[in-house]
Enzyme design. Sequence first.
Site: not given
Ligand SMILES: [Mg+2]
Length: 432
Positions: A15, A111-112
Amino acid sequence: MAEGTGRAKTICLVDVNAMFASCAAIAEPSLAGQPLAVAIDPSDRRSIVLTASYEARARGVRTAMPLGQALLACPDLAVVPPDHELYRRTQEAMGALIERFTPLVEWVSIDEAFFDLDGCPILVKGAWAACAEIRGTIGRELGLPVSIGISTTRFLAKMASHLAKKDPSGVFWLHPKDVPQELHPLPIEAFHGIGPKTAERLQAFSILTIGQMAAAPPHQLVSLIGQAGSTFQAELRGEGPSAVRQATRPAKSISHELTFAQDIASQEGLRPILLALSDQVASRLRRSGLAGRQVSLTVRDRFFSSHDRQLTAKQPVCLTEDIFRQVLSLLARFPESVFPCRLAGVSVSGLAPIEEPPATLFDAPGQARRALAETLDQIRGRFGEDSMLWASTLGSAGQELYDATRHGSSFRTGALAARSDQRQKGRPPRPK
Ligand SMILES: [Mg+2]
């Protein structure tokens, strides 16, 4: 344990910390280490903070806060607008980097990503050291700060990634046997998958921590929050899913076109058809979790010559009305000589995953419209695509796009998608 194999898997969740702010600081190094916020319109104090750097968070700036309030808390806050193209490029670069270590990478948001290290050479170092190396490589080569959670299932890896954020190493390995020690003391809201409403219901029955939920009699939990209750307890026992699905390359574009039974004589006549086409493209984008910035319109004249116009929207689009607005501005750029026309097509490209606004951001611009569109998708999924139509498509050739008897329901099967993506050049008009 991995389903079916009886062998523990090594599932990781990476993340990016404060993705938007981190990317902004990489693009503009003078912003690094400064209190920084990302907001759609930095000049408008009512604009909402989408992300704040950790330095800004330390000064009281929070996600979903109006910019005016954030500036009161932190007067020297730097504010930049979002740059989705930069985020997409960053995601691509990070994906390519992780793929050096494992082929199994599955993005779940901008973002993960989950990745699976089973059978990868780097795992001989042990899972923690492997992830510390991956994290170090991402930091060194891309300048991106990331946290990595490791465990045996997706859920536990996700929870581990939260714990990793509080660990100076940025990597946390959560063994299922350590769940009571690490997760049970946390408040119920910290459980990934429990939203504010469910948390409230549990709290009303004195279930305040994850441990209290784990210990609750299963039938009581199910009567409170339904079957999710038993799923949650199984997740805490490490019995949740662990499969990481290999990334399929996202579609480069999503498009629909229609050959008319009778040529369309004017812009006026084409409009309702373009609305129907925009609607079809929009609902497929949402089902794929994608939005795109390049919108194009193709019109084929009666001599079978195709004419294209394309534009780049300011924001990625996935809603019917947004796509249609762009399409109408493209329509205005066609010469009158394309009429009468025999085919029109709408396409959206430059695709990237839809940005999820923060959960608390009920008044985020576009969020209400997006929620409405998703409700519409659900109704159509249940009752058929023609159960809800845009009024102005009624009676136009565009209405045909929703006709399940003619096309099958594209909503359920994608049949129309396949059909209307086929090259239709030279085909005789479909008989009415
Ligand atoms: Mg994040």
